[in-house]
Design a protein around this motif. Sequence first.
Motif, PDB file in Angstrom:
ATOM      1  N   TRP B  24      -9.316  17.546 -30.313  1.00  0.00           N
ATOM      2  CA  TRP B  24     -10.364  18.552 -30.502  1.00  0.00           C
ATOM      3  C   TRP B  24     -10.091  19.459 -31.689  1.00  0.00           C
ATOM      4  O   TRP B  24     -11.015  19.888 -32.386  1.00  0.00           O
ATOM      5  CB  TRP B  24     -10.520  19.386 -29.226  1.00  0.00           C
ATOM      6  N   ASP B  25      -8.822  19.775 -31.925  1.00  0.00           N
ATOM      7  CA  ASP B  25      -8.495  20.660 -33.044  1.00  0.00           C
ATOM      8  C   ASP B  25      -9.031  20.085 -34.350  1.00  0.00           C
ATOM      9  O   ASP B  25      -9.621  20.791 -35.164  1.00  0.00           O
ATOM     10  CB  ASP B  25      -6.973  20.828 -33.170  1.00  0.00           C
ATOM     11  N   TYR B  28     -12.785  20.350 -34.604  1.00  0.00           N
ATOM     12  CA  TYR B  28     -13.248  21.701 -34.939  1.00  0.00           C
ATOM     13  C   TYR B  28     -12.889  22.069 -36.377  1.00  0.00           C
ATOM     14  O   TYR B  28     -13.673  22.720 -37.067  1.00  0.00           O
ATOM     15  CB  TYR B  28     -12.701  22.729 -33.930  1.00  0.00           C
ATOM     16  N   GLU B  29     -11.726  21.642 -36.824  1.00  0.00           N
ATOM     17  CA  GLU B  29     -11.360  21.937 -38.219  1.00  0.00           C
ATOM     18  C   GLU B  29     -12.362  21.314 -39.180  1.00  0.00           C
ATOM     19  O   GLU B  29     -12.748  21.913 -40.176  1.00  0.00           O
ATOM     20  CB  GLU B  29      -9.937  21.449 -38.507  1.00  0.00           C
ATOM     21  N   ILE B  32     -15.601  23.300 -38.983  1.00  0.00           N
ATOM     22  CA  ILE B  32     -15.431  24.577 -39.688  1.00  0.00           C
ATOM     23  C   ILE B  32     -15.494  24.348 -41.196  1.00  0.00           C
ATOM     24  O   ILE B  32     -16.128  25.111 -41.931  1.00  0.00           O
ATOM     25  CB  ILE B  32     -14.095  25.247 -39.273  1.00  0.00           C
ATOM     26  N   LYS B  36     -18.056  25.957 -43.841  1.00  0.00           N
ATOM     27  CA  LYS B  36     -17.691  26.726 -45.052  1.00  0.00           C
ATOM     28  C   LYS B  36     -18.365  26.154 -46.290  1.00  0.00           C
ATOM     29  O   LYS B  36     -18.653  26.880 -47.236  1.00  0.00           O
ATOM     30  CB  LYS B  36     -16.180  26.719 -45.232  1.00  0.00           C
ATOM     31  N   SER B  57     -25.211  34.055 -31.910  1.00  0.00           N
ATOM     32  CA  SER B  57     -25.169  33.985 -33.368  1.00  0.00           C
ATOM     33  C   SER B  57     -26.595  33.952 -33.897  1.00  0.00           C
ATOM     34  O   SER B  57     -27.520  33.562 -33.207  1.00  0.00           O
ATOM     35  CB  SER B  57     -24.429  32.737 -33.831  1.00  0.00           C
ATOM     36  N   ASP B  77     -24.481  33.137 -39.071  1.00  0.00           N
ATOM     37  CA  ASP B  77     -23.341  34.050 -39.255  1.00  0.00           C
ATOM     38  C   ASP B  77     -22.085  33.518 -38.559  1.00  0.00           C
ATOM     39  O   ASP B  77     -21.007  34.065 -38.707  1.00  0.00           O
ATOM     40  CB  ASP B  77     -23.684  35.469 -38.781  1.00  0.00           C
ATOM     41  N   SER B  78     -22.221  32.432 -37.784  1.00  0.00           N
ATOM     42  CA  SER B  78     -21.056  31.797 -37.163  1.00  0.00           C
ATOM     43  C   SER B  78     -20.701  30.547 -37.953  1.00  0.00           C
ATOM     44  O   SER B  78     -21.563  29.715 -38.228  1.00  0.00           O
ATOM     45  CB  SER B  78     -21.386  31.423 -35.715  1.00  0.00           C
ATOM     46  N   VAL B  79     -19.447  30.424 -38.332  1.00  0.00           N
ATOM     47  CA  VAL B  79     -19.057  29.307 -39.189  1.00  0.00           C
ATOM     48  C   VAL B  79     -19.109  27.974 -38.428  1.00  0.00           C
ATOM     49  O   VAL B  79     -19.449  26.935 -38.997  1.00  0.00           O
ATOM     50  CB  VAL B  79     -17.683  29.564 -39.870  1.00  0.00           C
ATOM     51  N   ILE B  80     -18.821  28.003 -37.127  1.00  0.00           N
ATOM     52  CA  ILE B  80     -18.900  26.755 -36.348  1.00  0.00           C
ATOM     53  C   ILE B  80     -20.354  26.322 -36.216  1.00  0.00           C
ATOM     54  O   ILE B  80     -20.684  25.147 -36.384  1.00  0.00           O
ATOM     55  CB  ILE B  80     -18.213  26.916 -34.971  1.00  0.00           C
ATOM     56  N   VAL B  81     -21.231  27.279 -35.970  1.00  0.00           N
ATOM     57  CA  VAL B  81     -22.660  26.941 -35.912  1.00  0.00           C
ATOM     58  C   VAL B  81     -23.128  26.427 -37.278  1.00  0.00           C
ATOM     59  O   VAL B  81     -23.896  25.478 -37.356  1.00  0.00           O
ATOM     60  CB  VAL B  81     -23.501  28.154 -35.440  1.00  0.00           C
ATOM     61  N   HIS B 116     -22.459  22.058 -26.985  1.00  0.00           N
ATOM     62  CA  HIS B 116     -23.047  23.060 -27.885  1.00  0.00           C
ATOM     63  C   HIS B 116     -24.572  23.041 -27.846  1.00  0.00           C
ATOM     64  O   HIS B 116     -25.218  23.943 -28.342  1.00  0.00           O
ATOM     65  CB  HIS B 116     -22.548  22.851 -29.311  1.00  0.00           C
ATOM     66  N   ASN B 123     -25.791  29.345 -28.085  1.00  0.00           N
ATOM     67  CA  ASN B 123     -25.315  29.662 -29.423  1.00  0.00           C
ATOM     68  C   ASN B 123     -26.368  29.405 -30.492  1.00  0.00           C
ATOM     69  O   ASN B 123     -26.087  29.414 -31.671  1.00  0.00           O
ATOM     70  CB  ASN B 123     -24.037  28.907 -29.744  1.00  0.00           C
TER      71      ASN B 123
END
Lengths: 413, 148
Positions: B24-25, B28-29, B32, B36, B57, B77-81, B116, B123
């Motif tokens: 999962w890490d 998500y990376e 993210i 960005k 968000s 405004d949420s980087v994951i979103v 999600h 979210n």
Amino acid sequence: MIQPATIQRLDINAIRRQFPILNREVKDKPLVYFDNAATTQKPQVVIDALVNYYSEYNANIHRGIHTLAEEATAAFEATRDTVQQFINAATREQIIFTKGTTEGINLVAQTWGRQNIKAGDEIIISTMEHHSNIVPWHILCEEKGALLKVIPINERGELLLDEFQKLLSNKTRLVSIVHVSNALGTINPVKKIIDEAHSVGAIVLVDGAQSSVHIDIDVQDMDCDFFAFSSHKLYGPTGVGVLYGKQDLLEAMPVYQGGGEMIKEVYFDKIIYNDLPYKFEAGTPNIADTIAFKAALDFMSQIGKEKIRNHENELLAYATTELEQIPGLKIIGKAQEKVSLVSFIIDKLHPQDLGILLDNEAIAVRTGHHCAQPLMNCFGIPGTVRASFAVYNTKEEIDALINGLHKSIKMLS
Amino acid sequence: MDEHPNIKDIEKEIADEFSLFDNWDDKYEYIIDLGKKLPPLEDQYKKEENKVRGCQSTVWLVADYRDGRIFYKAESDSVIVKGLISMLVRVLSGQPPEEIINTRLEFIREIGMMTHLAQTRSNGLLAMVKQMKNYALAYKLKNEGVQK
């Protein structure tokens, strides 16, 4: 000051063993549950009480003459007695079962409020209210042409009592105030607020949703006119709450909902309503959850609220110290008097992103506006991350939160 | 008309990319990182009427209709979103309205991000997908109206 030597340590591992859910894993990691201000987990005794009711004596209460109905009625009414003791109400008739805090507040707004609030009257709430202690009064004020006044707060998240005094006048009919802020943890000086409100002839409703699990509640000493709280935030089931009210107020209030239970005699042209507390309990109540609520209150009493509070305060102090060492982290809500919850933001990071990544570490926190949008607007932020602690939480879990935050910050930066 | 790959093909590309991650890490990376890299939405579009309201968000979404296809731009405004948005834009932007309306966005389930889209996450992603489909429907109806 509490002397450390006098604090009897709780056996937290023994307490944890009573909560089956704490054994579960999320994404192959042990669950760290820090969303206790939203709802607490339930001990086995509460789960057993629910199962026992449905397996052994499920029946509708109050009018059945068979054995099961008598057993169910006795268990249901036993909860009322336990609640009476828990908040030190003068009589059991002053304990009205509701669905939860929200329903309790709405009940008062729709009965006492509609009967007593007139155009030009004023209702005082505070900046730190949960939406459920804003919206019912907003609706009532719109209907009646009354005014809603708001007590401001300082940057630490404490009420400005001087400003409150200025808002009080002979137009004030009601002060409806949260005892403990769900978003900040602030404990409000409700006794002082109640005294001052009474001095101008206003009555006071205290929203006890967050306070009742942490603070000893004595409604007679507090002298509040209404006190509302929910079972599920005190280790009990969802769907049950309590509205306490002063006897004379409850008796004078018009009925809330119509139906069975709340009547004595019904004719098509005339209805004689039931006495307290049944007057406000129309329809078949939430029998199972109300019965199991007693098990939750007994669970808390057996451990002792003071011991629980001492443990939670230790967690709060530890979490506050550790969190403050994280660069860019700002705690929102630094009141002198606080319960065991920490709300915070981190520079340039969205609370929701932190929440998602902490969930990835099996750490359950709450993110967002905590149903207190006006409060968030007051601080100029969209929301916070909130970690709230209960009796079964440990310092090791706080360490996991800190590690999880460091990792999340690294991933997001 | 240009040779824009269809929705199913892009979805498969994304699913293949995610199949490289075994934890999962890493997922998500990656998200993210996508977030960005998502080009910021010009300030002129960041207005109330373009907001898709989620619980936590904020998402801004604009759509443009050109040559029978819809082009989306969005930001949060949420980087994951934003990362999730980046994938949605990659899949849906440049597609004909009909395709957008009917897609089930299976890739979201395949890459393990279904939570999600769940109501409980609140979210804004679910609201965003609905809004993207609403734009598609609106352009489709407008287009049909013109043809009549």
